[in-house]
Scaffold this motif. Structure first.
Motif, PDB file in Angstrom:
ATOM      1  N   ILE A 114      -1.221  -3.388 -15.626  1.00  0.00           N
ATOM      2  CA  ILE A 114      -2.128  -4.076 -16.469  1.00  0.00           C
ATOM      3  C   ILE A 114      -2.648  -5.495 -15.745  1.00  0.00           C
ATOM      4  N   SER A 115      -1.506  -6.097 -15.430  1.00  0.00           N
ATOM      5  CA  SER A 115      -1.904  -7.519 -14.757  1.00  0.00           C
ATOM      6  C   SER A 115      -2.812  -7.283 -13.500  1.00  0.00           C
ATOM      7  N   LEU A 116      -2.511  -6.250 -12.717  1.00  0.00           N
ATOM      8  CA  LEU A 116      -3.079  -6.014 -11.640  1.00  0.00           C
ATOM      9  C   LEU A 116      -4.567  -5.387 -11.677  1.00  0.00           C
ATOM     10  N   ILE A 117      -4.954  -4.758 -12.601  1.00  0.00           N
ATOM     11  CA  ILE A 117      -6.127  -4.414 -13.110  1.00  0.00           C
ATOM     12  C   ILE A 117      -6.846  -5.486 -13.606  1.00  0.00           C
ATOM     13  N   ASN A 118      -6.401  -6.114 -14.512  1.00  0.00           N
ATOM     14  CA  ASN A 118      -6.934  -7.342 -14.892  1.00  0.00           C
ATOM     15  C   ASN A 118      -7.451  -8.256 -13.735  1.00  0.00           C
ATOM     16  N   PHE A 119      -6.553  -8.472 -12.780  1.00  0.00           N
ATOM     17  CA  PHE A 119      -6.790  -9.294 -11.628  1.00  0.00           C
ATOM     18  C   PHE A 119      -8.012  -8.570 -10.978  1.00  0.00           C
TER      19      PHE A 119
ATOM     20  N   GLN B 206     -16.816 -11.873  -9.866  1.00  0.00           N
ATOM     21  CA  GLN B 206     -17.427 -12.607  -8.522  1.00  0.00           C
ATOM     22  C   GLN B 206     -17.804 -13.845  -9.127  1.00  0.00           C
ATOM     23  N   ASP B 207     -17.044 -14.562 -10.161  1.00  0.00           N
ATOM     24  CA  ASP B 207     -17.370 -16.050 -10.392  1.00  0.00           C
ATOM     25  C   ASP B 207     -16.817 -16.897  -9.376  1.00  0.00           C
ATOM     26  N   LYS B 208     -17.846 -17.447  -8.572  1.00  0.00           N
ATOM     27  CA  LYS B 208     -17.029 -18.279  -7.638  1.00  0.00           C
ATOM     28  C   LYS B 208     -16.363 -19.551  -7.783  1.00  0.00           C
ATOM     29  N   THR B 209     -16.666 -19.926  -9.093  1.00  0.00           N
ATOM     30  CA  THR B 209     -15.868 -21.194  -9.569  1.00  0.00           C
ATOM     31  C   THR B 209     -14.410 -20.819  -9.849  1.00  0.00           C
ATOM     32  N   ALA B 210     -14.075 -19.434  -9.932  1.00  0.00           N
ATOM     33  CA  ALA B 210     -12.959 -19.213 -10.428  1.00  0.00           C
ATOM     34  C   ALA B 210     -11.569 -18.926  -9.197  1.00  0.00           C
ATOM     35  N   VAL B 211     -12.331 -19.105  -7.866  1.00  0.00           N
ATOM     36  CA  VAL B 211     -11.229 -18.759  -6.846  1.00  0.00           C
ATOM     37  C   VAL B 211      -9.965 -19.377  -7.064  1.00  0.00           C
ATOM     38  N   LYS B 212     -10.035 -21.016  -7.326  1.00  0.00           N
ATOM     39  CA  LYS B 212      -8.645 -21.579  -7.156  1.00  0.00           C
ATOM     40  C   LYS B 212      -8.030 -20.964  -8.355  1.00  0.00           C
ATOM     41  N   LYS B 213      -8.465 -20.653  -9.761  1.00  0.00           N
ATOM     42  CA  LYS B 213      -7.505 -20.288 -10.781  1.00  0.00           C
ATOM     43  C   LYS B 213      -6.924 -18.791 -10.337  1.00  0.00           C
ATOM     44  N   LEU B 214      -7.893 -17.688  -9.696  1.00  0.00           N
ATOM     45  CA  LEU B 214      -7.608 -16.444  -9.357  1.00  0.00           C
ATOM     46  C   LEU B 214      -6.262 -16.849  -8.478  1.00  0.00           C
ATOM     47  N   LYS B 215      -6.337 -17.726  -7.351  1.00  0.00           N
ATOM     48  CA  LYS B 215      -5.299 -17.794  -6.461  1.00  0.00           C
ATOM     49  C   LYS B 215      -4.266 -18.110  -7.040  1.00  0.00           C
ATOM     50  N   LYS B 216      -4.141 -18.977  -8.131  1.00  0.00           N
ATOM     51  CA  LYS B 216      -3.223 -19.730  -8.625  1.00  0.00           C
ATOM     52  C   LYS B 216      -2.452 -18.475  -9.611  1.00  0.00           C
ATOM     53  N   ASN B 217      -3.058 -17.739 -10.342  1.00  0.00           N
ATOM     54  CA  ASN B 217      -2.454 -16.587 -11.144  1.00  0.00           C
ATOM     55  C   ASN B 217      -2.061 -15.710 -10.191  1.00  0.00           C
ATOM     56  N   LEU B 218      -2.617 -15.114  -9.145  1.00  0.00           N
ATOM     57  CA  LEU B 218      -2.041 -14.375  -8.124  1.00  0.00           C
ATOM     58  C   LEU B 218      -0.734 -14.614  -7.696  1.00  0.00           C
ATOM     59  N   THR B 219      -0.865 -15.802  -7.149  1.00  0.00           N
ATOM     60  CA  THR B 219       0.351 -16.324  -6.432  1.00  0.00           C
ATOM     61  C   THR B 219       1.578 -16.461  -7.364  1.00  0.00           C
ATOM     62  N   GLN B 220       1.108 -16.695  -8.722  1.00  0.00           N
ATOM     63  CA  GLN B 220       2.452 -16.918  -9.667  1.00  0.00           C
ATOM     64  C   GLN B 220       2.871 -15.555 -10.069  1.00  0.00           C
ATOM     65  N   PHE B 221       1.903 -14.582 -10.212  1.00  0.00           N
ATOM     66  CA  PHE B 221       2.316 -13.296 -10.399  1.00  0.00           C
ATOM     67  C   PHE B 221       3.371 -12.698  -9.265  1.00  0.00           C
ATOM     68  N   THR B 222       2.737 -12.817  -8.196  1.00  0.00           N
ATOM     69  CA  THR B 222       3.458 -12.597  -6.800  1.00  0.00           C
ATOM     70  C   THR B 222       5.061 -12.945  -6.843  1.00  0.00           C
ATOM     71  N   ASN B 223       4.990 -14.314  -6.987  1.00  0.00           N
ATOM     72  CA  ASN B 223       6.293 -14.786  -6.778  1.00  0.00           C
ATOM     73  C   ASN B 223       7.180 -14.832  -8.089  1.00  0.00           C
TER      74      ASN B 223
END
Length: 459
Positions: A317-322, A329-346
């Motif tokens: 569900i997390s990956l589908i949500n990502f 394609q909300d260009k202002t959310a790139v940092k938030k997406l990066k943070k959430n995906l990095t946290q999920f991976t780690n």
């Protein structure tokens, strides 16, 4: 060649239970308020504080970092728990919203029984022995109903189990019409869709409510009576597949026994047990002739292996949500997406979860059933493409601004050379400084952007 048995062997069960998991997603800004709403219902829900001595075997089954992820309260000392309990409700909800996994247990004195009708309109009575809410970080939650068919006779007809699992999993607020018409309501029974709606309606993300599927996930154990020969399972095989894929007893489906996909989704480590895996269910079929199958297996199946299903569902569900967030394609959310995906991976992407060989076999089969490695690679690829797209667009804009600034500086310097000839020495110094600054600003930006881009692509 097709299997033409169609369930010729009439199966009876000595014992059974089924967990039904209702997945739902809460937006991050609403997640603390959802937890607060549960904490306030003190007569209905109690937060579970995991204690090592209460179930050492189950906790020790998982690797240390998995124990910390699944049972964080296990590591809270008495002093912290005492302080936590004295805090206000909202303060506690804020702290819990940052916790990797929390569990709430329902007061079963309020609800015990239910009834539904099968394909022919016959009533199936069932007991609800446990209800829990399990929430993972990010607001991905599950309501877990543990049920057993209320059968007066010693043995349970397997067809009744098929029908019960098939029709009960439809009892969700997301399915309208005939599914809810099967509920038999009276003063002693519970309306499952209403029960779910009362918990989730104000908080569940409406844009994601169908991101997994409308039905509940089925997790079912059956101990079969009188299975004592290898050939017996061959006779029951088609019924096992109906059980695995949550089909009702009247289904005329005859499974192709030569289908590799069917073979890949089953697993048997011991002689008289068979596990089945799919994106809709997890099941186990065991014999009453094996002591382990009737003593340890029912316990392990729900105390250990069920958590593997929850982790796999949470990851999917997390990956589908990502993926859905990237498609917006909300260009202002790139940092938030990066943070959430990095946290999920780690912290939430696990390869090894136990030292048990049998446990790791089951975990790998769940990863395969849900397609988790492929889904992770797909989301990772989407993120990199999305990041490259956003960065290249931003670089183009800034490059244009710098180029304009460069031209203005050069033009201004030239005008000053022609118009202000009195202080020639000062002008020459100014011109040199302006031209050097203009000449170096753009290449400096390009080099800095290239270094930053290479660094941020790694998460």
């Amino acid at each position: 060649m097709y299997n033409k048995r169609g369930g010729n062997m009439h199966i009876k069960a000595k014992y059974q239970y089924t967990h039904f998991l209702y997945p739902f997603v809460i937006d991050s800004e609403k997640y603390p308020y959802f937890i607060e709403s549960i904490l306030k219902k003190t007569k209905e829900w109690t937060m579970v504080y995991h204690q090592y001595k209460s179930d050492e075997e189950s906790y020790d089954f998982f690797l240390p970092y998995m124990r910390k992820f699944l049972f964080p309260s296990l590591f809270w000392d008495k002093k912290y728990i005492k302080k936590f309990k004295t805090q206000g409700v909202f303060r506690r909800s804020l702290e819990l919203s940052k916790t990797t996994c929390i569990t709430f247990k329902y007061n079963m004195a309020r609800i015990k029984k239910g009834s539904i009708t099968d394909f022919d309109g016959k009533v199936i009575n069932y007991d609800i022995s446990d209800i829990k809410i399990i929430c993972f970080e990010g607001g991905i939650c599950f309501i877990d109903f543990k049920t057993q068919i209320d059968e007066k006779s010693e043995l349970i007809d397997f067809n009744k189990i098929l029908d019960f699992n098939h029709y009960f999993r439809n009892l969700t607020p997301r399915i309208k019409g005939s599914a809810t018409n099967r509920i038999v309501e009276n003063s002693k029974t519970v309306n499952i869709p209403k029960f779910i709606r009362n918990i989730t309606s104000e908080y569940e993300s409406k844009s994601l409510d169908k991101m997994y599927f409308d039905k509940m996930f089925t997790y079912s154990y059956v101990c079969v009576d009188d299975w004592e020969k290898d050939t017996d399972f061959y006779k029951m095989q088609n019924d096992f597949y109906k059980f695995q894929y949550v089909m009702h007893s009247k289904s005329s489906a005859i499974f192709n026994e030569e289908c590799d996909r069917l073979f890949d989704n089953v697993y048997s480590r011991w002689k008289y047990s068979m596990f089945g895996f799919s994106r809709e269910s997890g099941v186990v079929f065991v014999s009453d002739k094996e002591k382990y199958d009737i003593t340890r297996m029912p316990y392990n199946f729900e105390k250990r292996y069920l958590y593997m299903v929850l982790i796999a569902l949470y990851q999917r569900i997390s990956l589908i949500n990502f993926s859905q967030n990237l498609m917006r394609q909300d260009k202002t959310a790139v940092k938030k997406l990066k943070k959430n995906l990095t946290q999920f991976t780690n912290s939430s992407w696990f390869g090894q979860i136990t030292n048990s060989e049998h446990g790791m076999d089951i975990w790998k089969l769940w990863q395969k059933a849900f397609g988790l490695p492929e889904l992770y690679d797909e989301v990772h690829k989407e993120y990199l493409e999305y990041y490259d797209y956003v960065v290249s667009n931003n670089q183009s804009r800034i490059s244009m601004i710098l180029m304009i600034f460069y031209v203005i500086n050069i033009s201004f310097s030239g005008i000053q050379m022609l118009t202000n000839v009195i202080n020639l020495e000062d002008i020459q110094v100014y011109i040199i400084i302006a031209m050097v600054f203009s000449a170096l600003s753009y290449p400096t930006y390009l080099i800095a952007s290239w270094i930053k881009h290479k660094f941020e692509k790694k998460f």
